[in-house]
Design a protein around this motif. Structure first.
Motif, PDB file in Angstrom:
ATOM      1  N   LYS A 250      59.421  10.940  41.901  1.00 50.94           N
ATOM      2  CA  LYS A 250      59.310  12.143  41.541  1.00 50.94           C
ATOM      3  C   LYS A 250      60.229  12.945  40.332  1.00 50.94           C
ATOM      4  CE  LYS A 250      55.277  11.729  43.756  1.00 50.94           C
ATOM      5  NZ  LYS A 250      54.143  11.528  43.101  1.00 50.94           N
ATOM      6  N   ILE A 251      59.800  13.494  39.509  1.00 53.81           N
ATOM      7  CA  ILE A 251      60.841  14.262  38.499  1.00 53.81           C
ATOM      8  C   ILE A 251      60.972  15.724  38.872  1.00 53.81           C
ATOM      9  CG2 ILE A 251      61.241  15.018  36.140  1.00 53.81           C
ATOM     10  CD1 ILE A 251      59.362  12.287  35.340  1.00 53.81           C
ATOM     11  N   VAL A 252      62.295  16.319  38.946  1.00 53.04           N
ATOM     12  CA  VAL A 252      62.325  17.865  38.759  1.00 53.04           C
ATOM     13  C   VAL A 252      63.341  17.938  37.537  1.00 53.04           C
ATOM     14  CG1 VAL A 252      62.187  18.234  41.086  1.00 53.04           C
ATOM     15  CG2 VAL A 252      64.479  17.539  40.351  1.00 53.04           C
ATOM     16  N   GLY A 253      63.060  19.104  36.937  1.00 52.84           N
ATOM     17  CA  GLY A 253      63.871  19.232  35.749  1.00 52.84           C
ATOM     18  C   GLY A 253      63.659  20.569  35.223  1.00 52.84           C
ATOM     19  N   PHE A 254      64.202  20.656  33.783  1.00 49.94           N
ATOM     20  CA  PHE A 254      64.146  22.038  33.401  1.00 49.94           C
ATOM     21  C   PHE A 254      63.281  21.947  31.984  1.00 49.94           C
ATOM     22  CE2 PHE A 254      67.830  23.174  35.817  1.00 49.94           C
ATOM     23  CZ  PHE A 254      68.051  24.582  35.532  1.00 49.94           C
ATOM     24  N   ASP A 255      62.818  23.021  31.540  1.00 49.14           N
ATOM     25  CA  ASP A 255      62.244  23.450  30.289  1.00 49.14           C
ATOM     26  C   ASP A 255      60.912  22.698  30.163  1.00 49.14           C
ATOM     27  OD1 ASP A 255      64.509  24.970  29.585  1.00 49.14           O
ATOM     28  OD2 ASP A 255      65.286  23.141  28.459  1.00 49.14           O
ATOM     29  N   LEU A 256      59.680  23.498  30.815  1.00 47.16           N
ATOM     30  CA  LEU A 256      58.679  23.030  30.698  1.00 47.16           C
ATOM     31  C   LEU A 256      57.888  23.382  29.395  1.00 47.16           C
ATOM     32  CD1 LEU A 256      56.394  22.205  32.959  1.00 47.16           C
ATOM     33  CD2 LEU A 256      55.833  24.779  33.170  1.00 47.16           C
ATOM     34  N   THR A 257      57.234  22.134  29.252  1.00 47.73           N
ATOM     35  CA  THR A 257      56.235  21.970  27.879  1.00 47.73           C
ATOM     36  C   THR A 257      54.903  21.623  28.581  1.00 47.73           C
ATOM     37  OG1 THR A 257      56.725  19.611  27.815  1.00 47.73           O
ATOM     38  CG2 THR A 257      58.092  21.073  26.662  1.00 47.73           C
ATOM     39  N   GLU A 258      53.823  21.648  27.707  1.00 46.10           N
ATOM     40  CA  GLU A 258      52.499  21.267  27.849  1.00 46.10           C
ATOM     41  C   GLU A 258      52.459  20.296  28.568  1.00 46.10           C
ATOM     42  OE1 GLU A 258      49.888  23.330  28.213  1.00 46.10           O
ATOM     43  OE2 GLU A 258      50.514  24.748  27.122  1.00 46.10           O
ATOM     44  N   GLU A 259      53.085  18.924  27.940  1.00 50.01           N
ATOM     45  CA  GLU A 259      53.175  17.513  28.583  1.00 50.01           C
ATOM     46  C   GLU A 259      53.756  17.562  29.931  1.00 50.01           C
ATOM     47  OE1 GLU A 259      54.671  13.246  26.969  1.00 50.01           O
ATOM     48  OE2 GLU A 259      54.850  15.203  25.771  1.00 50.01           O
ATOM     49  N   ALA A 260      54.920  18.434  30.007  1.00 44.94           N
ATOM     50  CA  ALA A 260      55.513  18.416  31.406  1.00 44.94           C
ATOM     51  C   ALA A 260      54.716  19.100  32.406  1.00 44.94           C
ATOM     52  CB  ALA A 260      56.958  18.873  31.342  1.00 44.94           C
ATOM     53  N   ALA A 261      53.845  19.991  31.875  1.00 48.10           N
ATOM     54  CA  ALA A 261      53.081  20.763  32.821  1.00 48.10           C
ATOM     55  C   ALA A 261      52.156  19.824  33.376  1.00 48.10           C
ATOM     56  CB  ALA A 261      52.472  22.019  32.231  1.00 48.10           C
ATOM     57  N   SER A 262      51.388  18.872  32.508  1.00 43.08           N
ATOM     58  CA  SER A 262      50.439  18.135  32.930  1.00 43.08           C
ATOM     59  C   SER A 262      50.860  17.054  33.944  1.00 43.08           C
ATOM     60  CB  SER A 262      49.923  17.137  31.754  1.00 43.08           C
ATOM     61  OG  SER A 262      50.782  16.470  31.133  1.00 43.08           O
ATOM     62  N   GLY A 263      52.046  17.005  33.884  1.00 41.61           N
ATOM     63  CA  GLY A 263      52.814  15.895  34.929  1.00 41.61           C
ATOM     64  C   GLY A 263      52.683  16.544  36.226  1.00 41.61           C
ATOM     65  N   ILE A 264      53.097  18.030  36.366  1.00 39.47           N
ATOM     66  CA  ILE A 264      53.011  18.545  37.593  1.00 39.47           C
ATOM     67  C   ILE A 264      51.651  18.511  38.233  1.00 39.47           C
ATOM     68  CG2 ILE A 264      52.974  20.869  38.659  1.00 39.47           C
ATOM     69  CD1 ILE A 264      55.492  21.621  36.592  1.00 39.47           C
ATOM     70  N   THR A 265      50.790  18.598  37.363  1.00 41.16           N
ATOM     71  CA  THR A 265      49.192  18.547  37.631  1.00 41.16           C
ATOM     72  C   THR A 265      48.841  17.367  38.282  1.00 41.16           C
ATOM     73  OG1 THR A 265      48.604  20.132  36.024  1.00 41.16           O
ATOM     74  CG2 THR A 265      46.906  18.943  37.050  1.00 41.16           C
ATOM     75  N   ASP A 266      49.308  16.323  37.664  1.00 40.87           N
ATOM     76  CA  ASP A 266      48.844  14.794  38.127  1.00 40.87           C
ATOM     77  C   ASP A 266      49.973  14.250  39.150  1.00 40.87           C
ATOM     78  OD1 ASP A 266      51.176  13.613  36.788  1.00 40.87           O
ATOM     79  OD2 ASP A 266      49.977  13.068  35.041  1.00 40.87           O
ATOM     80  N   GLY A 267      50.781  15.086  39.578  1.00 43.78           N
ATOM     81  CA  GLY A 267      51.762  14.626  40.404  1.00 43.78           C
ATOM     82  C   GLY A 267      53.073  13.737  40.122  1.00 43.78           C
ATOM     83  N   THR A 268      53.304  13.677  38.969  1.00 41.29           N
ATOM     84  CA  THR A 268      54.377  12.715  38.393  1.00 41.29           C
ATOM     85  C   THR A 268      55.915  13.658  38.428  1.00 41.29           C
ATOM     86  OG1 THR A 268      52.970  11.613  37.070  1.00 41.29           O
ATOM     87  CG2 THR A 268      55.580  11.641  36.564  1.00 41.29           C
ATOM     88  N   VAL A 269      55.323  15.023  38.159  1.00 39.64           N
ATOM     89  CA  VAL A 269      56.665  15.955  38.147  1.00 39.64           C
ATOM     90  C   VAL A 269      56.380  16.773  39.465  1.00 39.64           C
ATOM     91  CG1 VAL A 269      57.697  17.830  37.035  1.00 39.64           C
ATOM     92  CG2 VAL A 269      56.636  16.128  35.687  1.00 39.64           C
ATOM     93  N   LEU A 270      57.508  17.109  40.082  1.00 42.84           N
ATOM     94  CA  LEU A 270      57.314  17.858  41.279  1.00 42.84           C
ATOM     95  C   LEU A 270      57.544  19.277  41.050  1.00 42.84           C
ATOM     96  CD1 LEU A 270      57.279  17.647  44.478  1.00 42.84           C
ATOM     97  CD2 LEU A 270      59.968  17.714  44.351  1.00 42.84           C
ATOM     98  N   ALA A 271      58.858  19.646  40.298  1.00 45.87           N
ATOM     99  CA  ALA A 271      58.797  21.014  39.977  1.00 45.87           C
ATOM    100  C   ALA A 271      59.552  21.209  38.672  1.00 45.87           C
ATOM    101  CB  ALA A 271      59.478  21.834  40.917  1.00 45.87           C
ATOM    102  N   MET A 272      59.580  22.364  37.990  1.00 47.31           N
ATOM    103  CA  MET A 272      60.278  22.694  36.740  1.00 47.31           C
ATOM    104  C   MET A 272      60.835  24.004  36.651  1.00 47.31           C
ATOM    105  SD  MET A 272      60.269  19.958  34.358  1.00 47.31           S
ATOM    106  CE  MET A 272      60.408  20.636  32.841  1.00 47.31           C
ATOM    107  N   ILE A 273      62.002  24.071  36.106  1.00 54.02           N
ATOM    108  CA  ILE A 273      62.822  25.548  35.971  1.00 54.02           C
ATOM    109  C   ILE A 273      62.112  26.073  34.653  1.00 54.02           C
ATOM    110  CG2 ILE A 273      64.754  26.702  35.765  1.00 54.02           C
ATOM    111  CD1 ILE A 273      64.462  26.677  38.419  1.00 54.02           C
ATOM    112  N   GLN A 274      61.834  26.988  34.251  1.00 57.45           N
ATOM    113  CA  GLN A 274      61.159  27.428  32.994  1.00 57.45           C
ATOM    114  C   GLN A 274      62.041  28.475  32.506  1.00 57.45           C
ATOM    115  OE1 GLN A 274      60.138  26.132  30.623  1.00 57.45           O
ATOM    116  NE2 GLN A 274      59.275  27.719  29.187  1.00 57.45           N
TER     117      GLN A 274
END
Length: 317
Positions: A250-274
């Motif tokens: 799972k990915i955690v990271g900085f600077d949310l984009t629409e593409e990264a937000a879709s990753g949160i929705t589908d479970g690839t991305v765990l959380a992001m700092i915006q």
């Protein structure tokens, strides 16, 4: 007749002298009025316009400048210290009234910034320089934000992974901001003996991050978390997980984009700092204009962050 003529000449000369004085006084007044009324110009040197984060800062700057009737001149050094130094010097030659600088290096550009600050107010944004000789710093407290994300990640590991995990870090190794994000993140795990943090790997642009994570997954197939410290680091890591069909990490990271937000929705991305880049840009223009007008500006203007995960990603705009 001669007397009359002489008197007339003297009178004319006297009137001319008075008229000349009056014209000179009027000209000086016009210059003052012109100076008071001239449009303010702010020179802006960003880091790169290849990242949405800096594009958003630029938009915030231009929106606030338009609102306040200020002209902006934007320079993109594309992460080159020498180009940024030259741009700062050029701004002075162009007679700007103030500057906004996002440092390509937090120490290498200090001499140029300090020299500029002696002449015009300089607001620094995003990157905190190794000098206090600036008008103000506006941006995220990177170390604190990194620690916040680390604590969130630790809770996930304790709850869902039994307290054991391997964490890989993909970052820009030369960036002071990225290093602070890594330091803060690691602080959250200082008492976690069963959580192993691997050595930081290079990855700032998307392609480099993609290649780094693809190689990482081959050499460390058991990695649980990938901490990507910047926008394109996240997107490159996400692409690597998708291409390798890896659903474990799972990915955690900085600077949310629409593409990264879709990753949160589908479970690839765990959380992001915006961060709030547009707000940073807006605040920078406001601070410089206030200073030009003689108003007091705080030396440090922190901008809060938002942590997004599945619970609130729907609120991301």
């Amino acid at each position: 007749m001669k007397k009359v003529l002489s008197l007339g000449v003297v009178t004319a000369l006297a009137l001319g002298a008075l008229t000349g004085c009056s014209m000179e006084s009027s000209s000086g007044s016009d210059k003052k009025d012109s100076k008071d009324k001239k449009d303010l110009t702010i020179g802006v040197s960003t880091i790169t316009m290849q990242h949405q984060f800096y594009i958003d800062i630029d938009e915030g700057i231009k929106e606030e400048a338009e609102k306040l009737g200020v002209k902006v001149i934007v320079n993109d050094p594309d992460q080159d210290v020498a180009k940024q130094t030259s741009a700062i010097e050029d701004f002075l030659q162009q007679g700007v009234d103030g500057m906004i600088v996002m440092g390509t290096d937090n120490s290498a550009i200090v001499p140029a910034v300090e020299n500029a600050q002696e002449k015009v107010p300089v607001a620094t944004v995003d990157a905190k320089l190794t000098t206090d000789n600036v008008l103000t710093y506006i941006g995220t407290e990177s170390k604190a934000a990194g620690k916040q994300l680390g604590e969130y990640t630790k809770e996930h590991i304790d709850k869902d992974l039994g307290g054991k995990a391997q964490i890989a870090i993909v970052t820009e190794l030369k960036s002071h901001i990225q290093r602070e994000r890594v330091e803060g993140f690691k602080e959250a795990f200082k008492d976690s003996a069963d959580i192993k943090i691997l050595n930081s790997l290079p990855g700032y642009d998307r392609e480099e991050s993609l290649n780094t994570v693809e190689n990482l997954l081959q050499s460390n197939p058991d990695v649980d978390i990938i901490y990507a410290t910047a926008e394109n680091s996240v997107l490159g890591a996400k692409a690597a997980l998708e291409s390798s069909k890896n659903t474990k990490a799972k990915i955690v990271g900085f600077d949310l984009t629409e593409e990264a937000a879709s990753g949160i929705t589908d479970g690839t991305v765990l959380a992001m700092i915006q961060q709030q880049p547009k707000e940073m840009g807006r605040m920078a223009v406001e601070a410089v204009v206030k200073s030009i007008k003689g108003e007091k500006v705080d030396k440090n203007l922190p901008v809060p962050v938002v942590l997004y995960d599945k619970a609130n990603v729907k609120d991301f705009k």
